[in-house]
Design a protein around this motif. Structure first.
Motif, short mmCIF file in Angstrom:
data_model
loop_
_atom_site.label_atom_id
_atom_site.label_comp_id
_atom_site.label_asym_id
_atom_site.label_seq_id
_atom_site.Cartn_x
_atom_site.Cartn_y
_atom_site.Cartn_z
N THR A 203 0.86 -1.19 0.00
CA THR A 203 0.00 0.00 0.00
C THR A 203 0.89 1.23 0.00
O THR A 203 1.67 1.44 0.93
CB THR A 203 -0.91 0.03 1.24
N GLU A 232 -3.23 -1.93 10.42
CA GLU A 232 -4.12 -2.43 9.38
C GLU A 232 -4.30 -1.29 8.38
O GLU A 232 -4.83 -0.23 8.72
CB GLU A 232 -5.46 -2.85 9.98
N ARG A 233 -3.88 -1.52 7.14
CA ARG A 233 -3.80 -0.45 6.15
C ARG A 233 -4.72 -0.72 4.97
O ARG A 233 -4.89 -1.87 4.56
CB ARG A 233 -2.37 -0.31 5.62
N GLU A 234 -5.25 0.36 4.44
CA GLU A 234 -6.06 0.26 3.23
C GLU A 234 -5.99 1.57 2.48
O GLU A 234 -6.21 2.64 3.06
CB GLU A 234 -7.51 -0.08 3.57
N VAL A 236 -7.35 4.40 0.06
CA VAL A 236 -8.67 4.94 -0.27
C VAL A 236 -8.52 5.72 -1.56
O VAL A 236 -7.81 6.72 -1.61
CB VAL A 236 -9.19 5.87 0.86
N SER A 250 -1.03 6.99 -2.58
CA SER A 250 -2.47 6.80 -2.42
C SER A 250 -3.14 8.15 -2.20
O SER A 250 -2.58 9.03 -1.55
CB SER A 250 -2.75 5.89 -1.22
N LEU A 253 -4.76 7.11 2.88
CA LEU A 253 -4.42 5.81 3.46
C LEU A 253 -5.09 5.70 4.82
O LEU A 253 -4.93 6.58 5.68
CB LEU A 253 -2.90 5.68 3.61
N ARG A 254 -5.85 4.63 5.00
CA ARG A 254 -6.45 4.34 6.29
C ARG A 254 -5.52 3.40 7.04
O ARG A 254 -5.17 2.33 6.55
CB ARG A 254 -7.83 3.71 6.08
N ALA A 296 -13.77 6.94 3.27
CA ALA A 296 -12.98 6.17 4.23
C ALA A 296 -13.70 5.95 5.55
O ALA A 296 -13.17 5.30 6.45
CB ALA A 296 -11.65 6.87 4.49
#
Length: 369
Positions: A203, A232-234, A236, A250, A253-254, A296
């Motif tokens: 990510t 914990e990454r995700e 957006v 990105s 980024l969450r 998000a």
């Protein structure tokens, strides 16, 4: 401009989330030394109102008009706060009111772990990275032996990665990077170099970048970052947030319950047309950031910190008016400063945000610090 100064003085001084306190940017009038002393006193008092002392500071952002005074600022910082310096994010740029602006991120009860390496000047030193709990803040890195964009970029990135490793993190733990370039005409070339270094990351970190007039040692690039270990990454991604370009970061980024929004601009309207005037640009920019936050699971009510950069005093006026209109309750703290140029000449203003997800609520301190 005095009207705007009064508005700034009324902004929320601090916001607390989990073990962290974030302060807004502070500025003052007077001689240079008077300004620095007054600004540091404001910063210290704002943090103290949240029951935190200078020895807990993890990162201080210094926007400095005259780069030759950097060491003087560090000496005054150490003298007035009577503590070891935190990591330093240096932005050598114009300041809307006065000659220097300071803001800070202050860690709470977690043990502070400083990197073994320190940046040494003739009189003072400061850590290259500080870790508190799982969060890492780094100082700004630049090439001490500048030799063109490729060398300077690789040097700054390698120093960044080395610093986060020194406190037990990995480059893949980076959630937000800040980049400044002395030549924004080299923006696309830098993106290619940067992109090659983050290409293998699962990510890509969020990122903000803009131009500055100069950097220490004549370097052409400076980079600093924030990392959260094993978060914990995700990523957006929202249509319109990257202007359709293949950019090496990105849109947001969450990471756990925090959201890091990359620098967003409003020059590109949703219908594909261009916003060339500062008013429409600013409105579109705020709307875009709000759209990303909503995607998000956050909102303007959950902003922890917003950072705005403008290219002229008119843009500053418009930015602050839009900010106060959209966020009259000031959920987060605000840092604003003027830069020489953004990624493209037509872009007049840019904003990034740190926010919490809707399930978590930051605590703000209202009123003048």
């Amino acid at each position: 401009m005095l009207r705007d100064y009064i508005k700034v003085e009324a902004l929320t001084p601090t916001v607390t989330h989990a073990d962290w306190v974030y302060t807004r940017s502070f500025t003052a009038h007077g001689t240079f030394e008077q300004q620095v002393r007054r600004v540091l006193t404001q910063l210290r008092d704002a943090a103290a109102a949240a029951d935190l002392v200078p020895s807990r500071y993890a990162r201080c952002e210094i926007v400095l008009k005259d780069l030759s005074r950097f060491e003087t600022v560090l000496q005054l910082f150490r003298e007035l706060l009577d503590a070891e310096l935190p990591t330093i994010r240096l932005v050598p740029e114009r300041v809307m009111h006065g000659d220097a602006v300071f803001s800070a991120a202050v860690c709470g009860p977690n043990e502070r772990v400083g990197a073994l390496q320190r940046y040494e000047t003739a009189e003072v030193s400061y850590p290259l990275a500080i870790r508190a709990g799982r969060t890492v803040y780094t100082s700004s890195f630049w090439a001490s032996d500048p030799s063109g964009l490729t060398h300077d970029s690789e040097s700054a990135l390698e120093q960044l990665f080395t610093a986060v490793r020194a406190v037990g993190a990995r480059p893949d733990d980076l959630v937000k990077n800040f980049v400044v370039l002395t030549d924004m005409d080299a923006f696309e070339e830098f993106n290619a170099i940067y992109g090659a270094r983050v290409h293998g990351m699962a990510t890509r970190p969020a990122r903000t970048s803009h131009g500055v007039s100069a950097l220490p040692d004549g370097a052409s690039v400076a980079i600093d970052g924030i990392a959260i270990i094993d978060a914990e990454r995700e990523a957006v991604e929202v249509p319109g947030s990257d202007t359709g370009l293949d950019l090496p970061f990105s849109a947001a980024l969450r990471a756990d319950d925090l959201l890091f929004v990359s620098g967003q601009v409003g020059v590109f309207a949703p219908d594909g047309s261009y916003r060339l005037n500062v008013g429409p640009q600013t409105t579109t920019m705020f709307e875009l950031v709000e759209t990303i936050a909503a995607a998000a699971g956050s909102s303007v009510d959950h902003y922890v910190k917003a950072t705005g950069v403008v290219t002229n005093p008119t843009a500053w006026d418009v930015f602050l008016a839009e900010y106060m209109h959209r966020m009259p309750q000031q959920p987060g703290v605000l840092s604003v400063y003027e830069v020489s140029r953004l990624s493209f000449p037509a872009i007049l203003t840019e904003m990034d945000v740190v926010a919490v997800l809707a399930a978590a609520n930051p605590t703000r301190t209202t009123g003048k610090a």
